[in-house]
Design a protein around this motif. Sequence first.
Motif, PDB file in Angstrom:
ATOM      1  N   SER A 119      -5.097   6.882  -6.245  1.00 48.11           N
ATOM      2  CA  SER A 119      -4.849   7.386  -4.890  1.00 48.11           C
ATOM      3  C   SER A 119      -5.546   6.541  -3.832  1.00 48.11           C
ATOM      4  CB  SER A 119      -5.309   8.839  -4.773  1.00 48.11           C
ATOM      5  OG  SER A 119      -6.729   8.931  -4.872  1.00 48.11           O
ATOM      6  N   GLY A 120      -6.478   5.697  -4.244  1.00 50.57           N
ATOM      7  CA  GLY A 120      -7.195   4.848  -3.302  1.00 50.57           C
ATOM      8  C   GLY A 120      -6.691   3.422  -3.210  1.00 50.57           C
ATOM      9  N   PHE A 121      -5.679   3.059  -4.023  1.00 48.99           N
ATOM     10  CA  PHE A 121      -5.199   1.673  -4.012  1.00 48.99           C
ATOM     11  C   PHE A 121      -4.657   1.284  -2.643  1.00 48.99           C
ATOM     12  CE2 PHE A 121      -4.093   2.052  -8.821  1.00 48.99           C
ATOM     13  CZ  PHE A 121      -5.433   2.008  -9.132  1.00 48.99           C
ATOM     14  N   GLY A 122      -3.890   2.181  -2.055  1.00 45.31           N
ATOM     15  CA  GLY A 122      -3.331   1.881  -0.743  1.00 45.31           C
ATOM     16  C   GLY A 122      -4.413   1.645   0.294  1.00 45.31           C
ATOM     17  N   GLY A 123      -5.465   2.449   0.240  1.00 39.51           N
ATOM     18  CA  GLY A 123      -6.570   2.286   1.181  1.00 39.51           C
ATOM     19  C   GLY A 123      -7.260   0.948   1.025  1.00 39.51           C
ATOM     20  N   THR A 124      -7.386   0.483  -0.212  1.00 41.11           N
ATOM     21  CA  THR A 124      -8.002  -0.824  -0.450  1.00 41.11           C
ATOM     22  C   THR A 124      -7.185  -1.939   0.195  1.00 41.11           C
ATOM     23  OG1 THR A 124      -9.016  -0.095  -2.525  1.00 41.11           O
ATOM     24  CG2 THR A 124      -8.687  -2.465  -2.238  1.00 41.11           C
ATOM     25  N   LEU A 125      -5.876  -1.897   0.009  1.00 38.69           N
ATOM     26  CA  LEU A 125      -5.011  -2.926   0.585  1.00 38.69           C
ATOM     27  C   LEU A 125      -5.031  -2.871   2.109  1.00 38.69           C
ATOM     28  CD1 LEU A 125      -2.109  -2.480  -1.955  1.00 38.69           C
ATOM     29  CD2 LEU A 125      -3.563  -4.491  -1.764  1.00 38.69           C
ATOM     30  N   ALA A 170       0.829  -1.209   0.000  1.00 35.72           N
ATOM     31  CA  ALA A 170       0.000   0.000   0.000  1.00 35.72           C
ATOM     32  C   ALA A 170       0.860   1.254   0.000  1.00 35.72           C
ATOM     33  CB  ALA A 170      -0.930  -0.007   1.205  1.00 35.72           C
ATOM     34  N   ASP A 171       1.885   1.275   0.821  1.00 34.13           N
ATOM     35  CA  ASP A 171       2.772   2.441   0.878  1.00 34.13           C
ATOM     36  C   ASP A 171       3.469   2.665  -0.458  1.00 34.13           C
ATOM     37  OD1 ASP A 171       2.082   2.758   3.538  1.00 34.13           O
ATOM     38  OD2 ASP A 171       3.902   1.802   4.315  1.00 34.13           O
TER      39      ASP A 171
END
Length: 496
Positions: free
Chosen positions: A109-115, A79-80
């Motif tokens: 910009s939301g990929f990290g939040g999903t993980l 995510a980071d």
Amino acid sequence: MALREQSEHYQHFINGEFVESTGDTRIDVEFPYNGEIWGSVPHGTKEDVDQAVNAAKKAFREWRRTTISERYDYLHSIADALDDHAEELGELETRQNGKLIREMQGQASGFGGTLRHYASLIDSDRGEVIPVNTKDEGMFNYVVHEPYGVVGAITPWNSPLLLTVGKLGAALAAGNTFVHKPSEQTPVSALRMAEIITEETNLPKGVYNVVTGHGDTGAALVDNEDVDKLAFTGSSSTGRSIAESAGRNLSPVTLELGGKSPNIMFPSAELENAVTGAVKGIFAATGQTCVAGSRVLVHEEIYDEFVDRFVDRASQIRLGDPREPETEMGPIAFDKQWEKVRKYIDIGTSEGATIAYGGDRPDDLPGDCFIEPTIFVDVDNEMTIARDEIFGPVAAVIQFSDEEEAIEIANDTRYGLAAGVWTEDMRQAQRVANQIDAGTVWINEYRTGATRAPIGGFKDSGLGREGGKEGLDEYRQEKCIYIDQTGEVANPFQLR
């Protein structure tokens, strides 16, 4: 890393390395805005797919033994890394499919939040103890979740990484390994994501693999007997074919498929908001979204005024370079899809519908993939443009006279993915939402989503759910364990 130069030569990503295909055929990657060829990827062979699946199968032996805490840390590190490259990944997405840069970078910009969401789910996960109803005293029973093994994922071209990251996050969190076949139109972002993950995390080799290619490459993945679980987003026809093949191997599937979603406008709706919702539902993303509100159902009392406002708004939409912030609608993703959309426009007029706006290719823009936002009126729900998923900026406006008829028209489709309801009468809103056959219903809004909420369809719109806890459950299976605590095994032949 900066965006790669034109005509970059890409490779498969297998077992932690970029490798050449066993075949010689390559696929060009184009920028739909102007037709520029800026890269190429291999057309994967069955041997390439087998190599990737074998790597994932081998990696699974160790990956399944990782603890929840370890997988939690891996997901956060990925995510980071993706957060640090969100702008670049968004640019790659736009350069592949021509969708607006602000939408693609917004998704990235939301990929990290999903993980992190899936990491949080396994971090807070709990087992289950079930009371055992037997004559034997001291029997203890509990249920645990286990991964399937190798997940084969096939993703489409409209929101490539958004739909990949959701699958990847859930699959890895559950303890599976992953083989990904991206769309042949949009393969580069998946390869770049694999590169980022390899360079900036310590994810073990073979846990994530990418093989590019056409439909036969995906078929080789589906047919591979060592693939334990399949996940697909795309057309309903392809989904049926995948489900049929998976059935022969008894492989479980998650299918997020097509839609012909109704966007229903009642007389009490705040009209300007409703028109905005119609524009958002069908013209945002150039209509290339599975949840597109392509059937706009309008009550007869407000029909004329609504159509006038809808046409006026459509006429003001700015078409252009999707990389420019002022552009509101970009091109169709590739030429064959443009031809499909154009064919449906011709069918609409031939069946008696009237074009209230659009329908043509603009002559002041480069490339061959632009088409104007198109509004059909005089549409009957039995017409082809009201039955088939067009996957382009084509709205079919259908008139209704009362709530009962609106619900009947809304449900008179083989699809059931999404719907919109526009009314200031909240009793009516809930009443209608409860009767619509769709996996997602928006009230006074359209095309919003949340990682913590499940998404999926009824009927021909698919099987299973993505997102939320339900999305994680799609990638794991239950094991029931019984423990005798008495130290004595009862004689099965002794009568009691």
